[in-house]
Design a protein around this motif. Structure first.
Motif, PDB file in Angstrom:
ATOM      1  N   ARG A  98       0.980  -1.188  -0.006  1.00 27.43           N
ATOM      2  CA  ARG A  98       0.052  -0.091  -0.031  1.00 27.43           C
ATOM      3  C   ARG A  98       0.860   1.201  -0.006  1.00 27.43           C
ATOM      4  O   ARG A  98       1.958   1.587   0.732  1.00 27.43           O
ATOM      5  CB  ARG A  98      -0.864  -0.063   1.375  1.00 27.43           C
ATOM      6  N   THR A  99       0.602   2.204  -0.907  1.00 28.27           N
ATOM      7  CA  THR A  99       1.116   3.555  -1.059  1.00 28.27           C
ATOM      8  C   THR A  99       0.784   4.322   0.277  1.00 28.27           C
ATOM      9  O   THR A  99      -0.458   4.313   0.574  1.00 28.27           O
ATOM     10  CB  THR A  99       0.853   3.972  -2.381  1.00 28.27           C
ATOM     11  N   ARG A 152      -0.900   7.523   2.084  1.00 20.87           N
ATOM     12  CA  ARG A 152      -1.884   8.268   1.811  1.00 20.87           C
ATOM     13  C   ARG A 152      -1.557   9.766   1.857  1.00 20.87           C
ATOM     14  O   ARG A 152      -2.273  10.658   1.218  1.00 20.87           O
ATOM     15  CB  ARG A 152      -3.227   7.808   2.595  1.00 20.87           C
ATOM     16  N   SER A 165       5.472  -1.116   2.475  1.00 22.34           N
ATOM     17  CA  SER A 165       5.011   0.315   2.165  1.00 22.34           C
ATOM     18  C   SER A 165       6.093   1.546   2.365  1.00 22.34           C
ATOM     19  O   SER A 165       5.633   2.506   1.336  1.00 22.34           O
ATOM     20  CB  SER A 165       3.665   0.392   3.401  1.00 22.34           C
TER      21      SER A 165
END
Length: 418
Positions: free
Chosen positions: A203-204, A206, A349
């Motif tokens: 996941r990048t 936010r 991440s």
């Protein structure tokens, strides 16, 4: 693990990408340092100006400052990691080619600006390549992957260092040589087209706040985080002490000529480092992370005794060759395991930021042992100094043994995630 399983690790696209992208990662370094200094020296620039140009490499020290940007944002092509690699490599092709048209006597400040830009882009490429390696390699492949990265990087340094100087002096001239080096960066660009993406992209972050603070929160929320940081500093410290004054020792302390030392260090030393990294990476497939770190840590500490033997025995070229070969072989094995450890500690991440921070911490010993080494040699002599480098290696091995359960836990978690 069967022999077929060993072959499968070596002949996949993930490992192949480590070689070609490792080559692209290592190529620009000498072009803004040793090779550039040689060009300026040949052109007759004064020593103060040449010394000033060493400042262009500061980006390699401070690269962790902009690593969060490369975790947070994704370029429009090829995804988060390969996309940033494409951006930095295209910039490097243009920057290195631009340097070719800036002779030091005629366009010194333009050359300085371009060299600074190339160093910045090169450091940025290193950030993303380390993150890509962490993301794409499966846990059993990390030892081999680290070794192949070292191979590609070292070969590139040989090409942009020794070979580039020979080509500039004897064949092409400086402008054409720099244009050739810019063209060789295309190896990395082409390899991005077939280099694989991570099988399960992380996941990048936010927001920029998460990209900056998230890596720190994630790391320091782990049990034993501070001890892990201390282990990173100590593990290669004895190796760093031994290498900090090795050239001065061999020339001034033992009495070899600069030519003899340069020939043995540049050829035998480089070859031994590559063989050590590849051999260490292969052994890691069977031994696992903790046992490899322990075995290679002991070997790289004990190998410093070779310098002590040189200090207390009459000088002989074969003795110097054996010492450098063994020390670089063991150091290369330790490097392969150490890089695999850094990969294992990174959260995918935030792998760009965490790897940049951890690798910067790992360089603390290498950067700051030089001054203290000089004082120790002045106070106690060469033989006592090299015996002390063996002693300096002991705390890292002892701390590793004390943290064996922690390292095993990270190793098991990485294998489960794979």
């Amino acid at each position: 693990m069967t022999f077929q399983a060993y072959l499968d690790i070596f002949r996949n696209r993930r490992i192949g990408a480590m070689l070609t992208l490792g080559f692209a990662s290592g190529l620009p370094l000498a072009l803004t340092s040793g090779t550039l200094q040689a060009w300026m020296t040949v052109e007759g620039l004064d020593i103060k100006t040449i010394g000033f140009f060493s400042l262009v490499g500061q980006a390699y020290i401070f690269k962790f400052l902009w690593a969060p940007l490369m975790d947070r944002y994704t370029p429009p092509l090829l995804g988060r990691r390969r996309g940033w690699l494409l951006v930095t490599q295209i910039g490097l092709v243009l920057g290195i080619a631009g340097m070719a048209f800036c002779p030091p006597h005629e366009a010194l400040w333009t050359l300085a600006a371009l060299a600074t830009l190339v160093a910045f882009l090169s450091a940025s490429q290193d950030i993303v390549f380390d993150a890509y390696s962490t993301d794409v390699l499966r846990a059993p492949e990390r030892g081999v992957g680290a070794a192949v990265k070292v191979l590609g990087y070292r070969l590139a340094m040989l090409v942009s260092g020794g070979l580039a100087l020979w080509l500039a002096d004897r064949v092409l001239g400086w402008q054409q040589m720099y244009l050739l080096m810019a063209g060789l960066m295309g190896i990395g660009i082409v390899s991005l087209l077939w280099a694989p993406e991570a099988e399960s992209p992380a996941r990048t972050p936010r927001s920029m706040e998460e990209a900056i603070l998230g890596p720190l929160r994630d790391f320091f929320s782990r049990p034993g985080a501070w001890w892990l940081l201390l282990l990173i500093v100590l593990y290669k410290l004895g190796d760093a002490f031994a290498g900090s004054l090795s050239t001065t020792f061999l020339i001034r302390g033992v009495g070899f000529s600069a030519g003899e030392v340069g020939l043995v260090n540049k050829t035998l030393g480089l070859a031994a480092t590559i063989v050590g990294a590849l051999f260490g990476g292969t052994l890691m497939v069977r031994l696992g992370l903790y046992r490899s770190l322990m075995l290679f840590g002991i070997l790289q500490g004990v190998s410093n005794l070779g310098y002590w033997i040189l200090a207390v025995t009459p000088p002989h070229l074969w003795t110097m060759g054996a010492t450098i070969a063994v020390e670089n072989l063991c150091g290369g094995m330790g490097t392969a395991a150490f890089v695999a450890l850094l990969m294992t500690l990174c959260n995918r991440s935030f792998s760009a930021t965490q790897y940049a921070l951890l690798s910067a911490l790992a360089s603390v010993g290498r950067v700051y042992v030089g001054p203290s080494s000089g004082y120790l040699v002045e106070a106690f002599g060469w033989s006592a100094f090299y015996l002390s480098t063996v002693v300096v290696a002991v705390p890292g091995v002892v701390l590793l043994w004390a943290m064996r359960n922690t390292v095993h836990r990270y190793e098991a978690r990485a294998r489960a995630a794979a």
